[in-house]
Structure formats: structure tokens, C-alpha cells
Design an enzyme around this catalytic site. Structure first.
Site, PDB file in Angstrom:
ATOM      1  N   ARG A  53     -10.507 -11.336  34.589  1.00  0.00           N
ATOM      2  CA  ARG A  53     -10.234 -12.514  35.034  1.00  0.00           C
ATOM      3  C   ARG A  53     -11.446 -13.398  35.351  1.00  0.00           C
ATOM      4  O   ARG A  53     -11.395 -14.571  35.282  1.00  0.00           O
ATOM      5  CB  ARG A  53      -9.452 -12.605  36.321  1.00  0.00           C
ATOM      6  CG  ARG A  53      -9.955 -12.137  37.512  1.00  0.00           C
ATOM      7  CD  ARG A  53      -8.867 -12.468  38.738  1.00  0.00           C
ATOM      8  NE  ARG A  53      -9.513 -11.641  39.595  1.00  0.00           N
ATOM      9  CZ  ARG A  53      -9.424 -11.743  41.048  1.00  0.00           C
ATOM     10  NH1 ARG A  53      -8.504 -12.383  41.453  1.00  0.00           N
ATOM     11  NH2 ARG A  53      -9.848 -11.189  41.766  1.00  0.00           N
ATOM     12  N   LEU A  79      -4.684  -9.600  37.417  1.00  0.00           N
ATOM     13  CA  LEU A  79      -3.997  -8.353  37.799  1.00  0.00           C
ATOM     14  C   LEU A  79      -2.834  -8.468  38.767  1.00  0.00           C
ATOM     15  O   LEU A  79      -2.125  -7.770  38.842  1.00  0.00           O
ATOM     16  CB  LEU A  79      -4.752  -7.194  38.024  1.00  0.00           C
ATOM     17  CG  LEU A  79      -5.658  -6.869  36.724  1.00  0.00           C
ATOM     18  CD1 LEU A  79      -6.542  -5.686  37.340  1.00  0.00           C
ATOM     19  CD2 LEU A  79      -5.209  -6.384  35.927  1.00  0.00           C
ATOM     20  N   LYS A 113     -11.585   8.210  39.182  1.00  0.00           N
ATOM     21  CA  LYS A 113     -11.610   8.653  40.572  1.00  0.00           C
ATOM     22  C   LYS A 113     -12.128   7.548  41.449  1.00  0.00           C
ATOM     23  O   LYS A 113     -12.775   6.747  41.006  1.00  0.00           O
ATOM     24  CB  LYS A 113     -12.487   9.986  40.704  1.00  0.00           C
ATOM     25  CG  LYS A 113     -13.842   9.608  40.833  1.00  0.00           C
ATOM     26  CD  LYS A 113     -14.610  10.858  41.153  1.00  0.00           C
ATOM     27  CE  LYS A 113     -15.042  11.016  42.347  1.00  0.00           C
ATOM     28  NZ  LYS A 113     -16.131  10.242  43.013  1.00  0.00           N
ATOM     29  N   HIS A 129     -15.912  12.926  35.923  1.00  0.00           N
ATOM     30  CA  HIS A 129     -17.215  12.790  34.706  1.00  0.00           C
ATOM     31  C   HIS A 129     -17.948  13.955  34.809  1.00  0.00           C
ATOM     32  O   HIS A 129     -18.709  14.313  33.847  1.00  0.00           O
ATOM     33  CB  HIS A 129     -17.839  11.495  34.946  1.00  0.00           C
ATOM     34  CG  HIS A 129     -19.005  11.524  36.198  1.00  0.00           C
ATOM     35  ND1 HIS A 129     -18.538  11.280  37.260  1.00  0.00           N
ATOM     36  CD2 HIS A 129     -20.218  11.710  35.977  1.00  0.00           C
ATOM     37  CE1 HIS A 129     -19.848  11.374  37.979  1.00  0.00           C
ATOM     38  NE2 HIS A 129     -20.707  11.748  37.167  1.00  0.00           N
ATOM     39  N   HIS A 167     -15.837  17.005  41.914  1.00  0.00           N
ATOM     40  CA  HIS A 167     -16.910  17.375  41.346  1.00  0.00           C
ATOM     41  C   HIS A 167     -17.180  18.996  41.765  1.00  0.00           C
ATOM     42  O   HIS A 167     -17.355  19.692  40.795  1.00  0.00           O
ATOM     43  CB  HIS A 167     -18.230  16.671  41.397  1.00  0.00           C
ATOM     44  CG  HIS A 167     -18.051  15.224  41.041  1.00  0.00           C
ATOM     45  ND1 HIS A 167     -17.059  14.707  40.100  1.00  0.00           N
ATOM     46  CD2 HIS A 167     -18.688  14.135  41.599  1.00  0.00           C
ATOM     47  CE1 HIS A 167     -17.205  13.525  40.118  1.00  0.00           C
ATOM     48  NE2 HIS A 167     -17.939  13.245  40.726  1.00  0.00           N
ATOM     49  N   LYS A 223     -26.339  12.805  49.870  1.00  0.00           N
ATOM     50  CA  LYS A 223     -26.869  11.610  49.583  1.00  0.00           C
ATOM     51  C   LYS A 223     -28.471  11.684  50.347  1.00  0.00           C
ATOM     52  O   LYS A 223     -28.664  12.131  51.190  1.00  0.00           O
ATOM     53  CB  LYS A 223     -26.271  10.485  49.941  1.00  0.00           C
ATOM     54  CG  LYS A 223     -25.004  10.343  49.049  1.00  0.00           C
ATOM     55  CD  LYS A 223     -24.689   8.969  48.479  1.00  0.00           C
ATOM     56  CE  LYS A 223     -23.673   9.084  47.648  1.00  0.00           C
ATOM     57  NZ  LYS A 223     -23.742   9.215  46.051  1.00  0.00           N
TER      58      LYS A 223
HETATM   59  C1  BG6 Z   1     -19.736   9.910  41.515  1.00  0.00           C
HETATM   60  C2  BG6 Z   1     -19.812   9.466  42.990  1.00  0.00           C
HETATM   61  O1  BG6 Z   1     -18.252  10.385  41.288  1.00  0.00           O
HETATM   62  O2  BG6 Z   1     -20.621  10.684  41.143  1.00  0.00           O
HETATM   63  C3  BG6 Z   1     -21.079   8.962  43.359  1.00  0.00           C
HETATM   64  O3  BG6 Z   1     -18.665   8.449  43.544  1.00  0.00           O
HETATM   65  C4  BG6 Z   1     -22.168   9.957  42.918  1.00  0.00           C
HETATM   66  O4  BG6 Z   1     -21.127   8.655  44.864  1.00  0.00           O
HETATM   67  C5  BG6 Z   1     -21.975  10.247  41.493  1.00  0.00           C
HETATM   68  O5  BG6 Z   1     -23.388   9.220  43.252  1.00  0.00           O
HETATM   69  C6  BG6 Z   1     -22.923  11.351  40.964  1.00  0.00           C
HETATM   70  O6  BG6 Z   1     -22.880  11.704  39.600  1.00  0.00           O
HETATM   71  P1  BG6 Z   1     -24.252  11.930  38.659  1.00  0.00           P
HETATM   72  O7  BG6 Z   1     -23.486  12.142  37.504  1.00  0.00           O
HETATM   73  O8  BG6 Z   1     -25.307  10.869  38.809  1.00  0.00           O
HETATM   74  O9  BG6 Z   1     -24.438  13.284  39.234  1.00  0.00           O
END
Ligand code: BG6
Length: 487
Positions: free
Chosen positions: A48, A92, A145, A175, A237, A337
Site C-alpha cells: 500500500r 491488507l 517464519k 531458509h 533452524h 547474537k
Molecule cells: C533469521 C533470524 O531466521 O535467521 C535472524 O530471524 C538471524 O535473527 C537469521 O539473524 C540468520 O540467518 P543467516 O542465514 O544469516 O545465518
């Protein structure tokens, strides 16, 4: 890979961060490579924050182009890519607007893909609105996600989406499953007779899986503070990586054979005993520190984060799998992190030789180990002992290296590119099935509950280190240490 699967790719959240950094660049790369996307395929961006197609394309030029092709943009390919893009302005929050979307895609070819790069609170309203104009037929839906906040909220989303789309129409993205090295892990395990016989409790002493990040929470403080590392990284992950490392050989690579085997691992995870949580789970939060010499602020002072936040930015866990292959083998998972390095790797520590004619040092000394580095620099390294040259039988650790970029100089694909091509081509193997997601939440939730009930703050660690000392102490109880602590 040549394809003739035509498609209409509808991108909700067309001006969002994910579209800008990942989705549109990945579609561009597939387009630029040639032969991966059908010529007739269209992208319909929904947002939008743009008045019309011209304004949207201007936004794409300004914001997406900087994220494509690190080595410079192929201008001809960029122009033909823009020609694929249509735009529909939709609020939306206003279901009536979806009639415009129906009209816009009515005559477009191929399978319809609806990619929901929006906050999860919009998933269900968007699905209802799509169904109200009949757009759920002959379609696939992609959910990003986080899918829910806990088992209950994830079930609520899955139930509601499941009333509109069948499970085989739903593509839940993690991913990590699209990363080349994760695919390679399957190839390594199930393509080589060498490793599989050793891949079990009789030969493996412990396994470590680390996803460490140097980055902090960036501009996502608000989201992250309500999420934390367990939900953001472990529930998805790390547990997905664990299930691929530990699964039984699937009977084929079709989507359900692979996902059935991963599910069996997730269901076999030993439930965490709340009374033992201090021994098997460490949560931490970073304080001010420095990453490679650059000072970084404390998590609690990041924009969007509450000053008295108890959200964890680090988690280390000892996990056990209750089945014949893995009973008694500790799997140590860790993510955080603002750690000392950006690295994702899997360390398989094999048992020492049962008796060494070569002396005590041969029993340990950094040998009998396989390190699979997922990023950066994808490599597989097998550590062995060898005799040092010269007099006497002195042993030293040496390694056999497999650096993938030396073997395969071309053809690497970003995770999102692979996953988007899989959605367009109807391949579900790299997407998370509902039962996998439920099993992961079911295992993670008691940890979340226990942490919440205990009111104990996370353990502090300085930014730029490897997390709280308790994470090292947890491994020391098992006579081992994290890989970097050996060096
Ligand atoms: C994401 C998380 O799914 O994956 C992020 O929400 C994280 O917090 C990221 O930084 C890490 O992905 P990659 O591919 O950079 O290791």
C-alpha cells in the site's frame, strides 16, 4: 535447469524488508541466470506504500537494485526483470480490495504462488480474503517464519490456513533448509558409504551444532525482544539442522520420505526435565563489548528493546535423542547474537580408539573429528592423527579438507533462490511440514515455560565473546568443550 512451469508470483509485503533484501533479489538472480523461470512468469507485488506500478518500480530501482549481484548488475537483465513486475495497491486491512487482486491475476498464466512476507498476524486475514475471491484454487501459499509464538498460536494459524489451503499447498519457509551446505549434508551422509556406518552411538561421542552471529538485533529490536533466541533460531533452524544430522536414511528424496525421517527425530527428542533445566539449558544476554575492535552497545540499550528486558540473545542446550542410533549421545546446540565470530558449523566428535599402542596422546589430541562448516566458507574437514616427521613416534593432528568453492566454482545458489524455485516448481521437500513444526514447538515449549516461571534473568556475556561461561561449564560436565576452546 530449464523450466516451462509458468507462474504468477504474488508478493504480499512487496515493500517490506524481506522483499527488498531477499525475495526480489533471489527472483532477479533466477531471472538473470536464464532458463530457471518461465518467460511468461509474472511477479505481482502487493503493497500500500506505492501509488501505482511506476512508483513501485521506482522503489524497486532504489531499494532492491543495491541488493542484487554483488559484482554489478546486468542492466539488460534488470530491465527485462522489471518487465515481469506488476503492482496492485491493496490495504491488507480492507478485504474488499482483494477483488482488484483477483482482476489483476485473472488472465495471468500458470500456478499462483502467494508469498506472505508480512507479519504473522496478517496470515489468516490474507488467506480468508484470498478465499473470499476464489484465489485459493490452483495456488500455493508461502508462509514466512515466525509462524506463531508458541504451540497454541502456531496451531491456530495452521488450523485457520488449513481450512483454506490443503497441506500440500502450504510452503513453510525455514531458509536454513535452502542453504547449499545443508543440502550437502544430505549428500555427504547418504551418498557416501564411508560415513554412515560410523554415524551412530557406537562411534560418535558427541555432536555440536553452532549458529553464531556477530550481528545484533539490527533494526528489529521490538520484534526480537518479544521473541528471543529460542524462538528465533532454536525452534526452527537449529532443530531442523539437528534433524538432518540425526535422521535415518530416507527411502528416497521425495518430500514426504525426507520429512517423515526428520519428524521421527523431532519426536524422539528427550523432553527437558524442568528440574534439570539448569544443567541442560543456558540462556544469556549480551552486554556492551566489542566486535573485532569496534565497540557495540548492550542489548538492553538497543532501540525497541526494554531497558529491563530478560529476553535471551544466546542459548546453549544439551539435547538427547531417544532412539537406538543415538541413545546417550549428547548433542550440544548453541546460537547467539553478538558472538565472537559469524559461523555455522556441525562438529562430530568420534570416540577415541579403544586402545592406543601409540601412547595416551593418541586417544584424544584433536583427531577423530569431522567438522562441517556451513558458513562462511563451506568446508568439510576431517581431523586425523599423523606421525610428525623425524625421529620417534610423535603424533600431531592433521586434517583432510574439502573446500567446495575449489571444486565447484560456479552455480552456487542463495537459499531464497533455491526455495522460491522449489515453490514455483511444486517441490515440498525443503519446506517444513505442519507435524514437524508442532513437534519442534512441543519440545521447545517446556523450556520457555520454565524460564518464564523461574523469573531468573539470563546470564550476561560481553558482546564479542562466545557467550556466558555457563555454556562452557555445561560441556565440561561431559568432559568436552566447544571447538574454539580447544584452539
Ligand atoms: C533469521 C533470524 O531466521 O535467521 C535472524 O530471524 C538471524 O535473527 C537469521 O539473524 C540468520 O540467518 P543467516 O542465514 O544469516 O545465518
Amino acid at each position: 535447469m530449464q523450466t516451462d512451469s509458468s507462474f504468477t508470483f504474488v508478493l504480499f509485503g512487496g515493500t517490506g524488508d524481506l522483499s527488498m533484501r531477499k525475495i526480489l533479489p533471489a527472483l532477479f538472480e533466477a531471472h538473470r541466470a536464464g532458463g530457471m523461470l518461465a518467460d511468461s512468469g509474472k511477479i505481482v507485488a502487493v503493497a500500500r506504500h506505492a501509488a501505482d506500478r511506476a512508483e513501485y518500480l521506482q522503489w524497486v530501482n532504489e531499494h532492491v537494485k543495491p541488493h542484487v549481484s554483488k559484482n554489478g548488475v546486468d542492466e539488460a537483465a534488470w530491465t527485462s526483470f522489471l518487465a515481469r513486475i506488476e503492482f496492485v495497491k491493496i490495504d491488507l486491512g480492507n478485504p474488499e480490495d482483494f477483488a482488484q487482486l483477483r482482476d489483476a491475476v485473472r488472465d495471468l498464466p500458470g500456478i499462483r504462488v502467494f508469498y506472505l512476507a508480512t507479519g504473522p498476524s496478517l496470515f489468516v486475514p490474507i488467506c480468508h480474503a484470498l478465499a473470499s475471491v476464489g484465489l485459493n484454487e490452483n495456488a500455493r501459499i508461502v508462509l514466512e517464519k515466525p509462524l506463531g509464538y508458541d504451540l497454541k498460536s502456531s496451531n491456530a494459524i495452521n488450523d485457520a490456513v488449513g481450512e483454506i489451503f490443503a497441506e500440500e499447498q502450504i510452503y513453510r519457509i525455514d531458509h536454513y533448509l535452502g542453504k547449499e551446505p545443508v543440502q550437502n549434508l544430505l549428500a555427504l551422509r547418504f551418498g557416501n558409504a564411508l560415513f554412515e556406518p560410523l554415524w551412530r552411538r557406537e562411534w560418535v561421542e558427541s555432536i555440536q551444532i553452532t549458529i553464531a552471529e556477530e550481528l545484533g538485533v539490527e533494526a528489529r529490536g521490538d520484534f526480537y525482544d518479544n521473541t528471543g533466541a529460542l524462538r528465533d533460531m532454536v525452534q526452527n533452524h537449529l532443530l531442523q539442522l539437528l534433524s538432518i544430522v540425526a535422521m535415518e536414511p530416507p527411502h528416497s528424496m521425495d518430500s514426504d520420505s525426507v520429512r517423515d525421517e526428520k519428524l521421527r527425530v523431532l519426536r524422539a527428542l528427550k523432553p527437558i526435565d524442568p528440574n534439570e533445566i539448569g544443567k541442560v539449558a543456558v540462556r544469556g544476554q549480551y552486554h556492551a563489548g566489542g566486535i573485532r575492535g569496534t565497540p557495540v552497545p548492550a542489548y538492553a540499550t538497543e532501540p525497541g528493546v526494554k531497558a529491563d528486558s530478560t529476553t535471551e540473545t544466546f542459548v546453549a542446550l544439551k539435547v538427547e535423542i531417544e532412539n537406538w542410533r543415538w541413545a546417550g549421545v549428547p548433542f550440544f546446540l548453541r546460537t547467539g547474537k553478538r558472538l565472537a565470530d559469524r559461523v555455522a558449523e556441525i562438529v562430530v566428535n568420534f570416540r577415541p580408539v579403544p586402545h592406543s599402542a601409540l601412547g595416551v596422546s593418541a586417544l584424544r589430541a584433536g583427531a577423530n573429528r569431522l567438522v562441517i562448516r556451513l558458513q562462511p566458507n563451506e568446508t568439510i574437514r576431517l581431523y586425523c592423527l599423523a606421525k610428525q616427521p623425524g625421529e620417534g613416534m610423535n603424533l600431531a593432528s592433521v586434517h583432510l579438507d574439502l573446500a567446495f568453492d575449489q571444486f565447484f566454482r560456479e552455480g552456487q545458489m542463495e537459499a531464497y533462490q533455491r526455495l522460491l524455485l522449489d515453490v514455483i516448481n511444486g517441490r515440498l521437500a525443503l519446506f517444513v511440514r505442519r507435524d514437524e513444526q508442532e513437534a519442534a514447538w512441543r519440545w521447545v515449549e517446556p523450556i520457555l515455560n520454565e524460564w518464564m516461571a523461574s523469573h531468573k534473568p539470563p546470564k550476561p556475556y560481553a558482546a564479542g565473546t562466545w557467550g556466558p561461561a555457563a555454556a562452557s561449564a555445561m560441556l565440561a560436565q561431559h568432559g568436552t568443550c566447544w571447538l574454539e576452546e580447544e584452539n
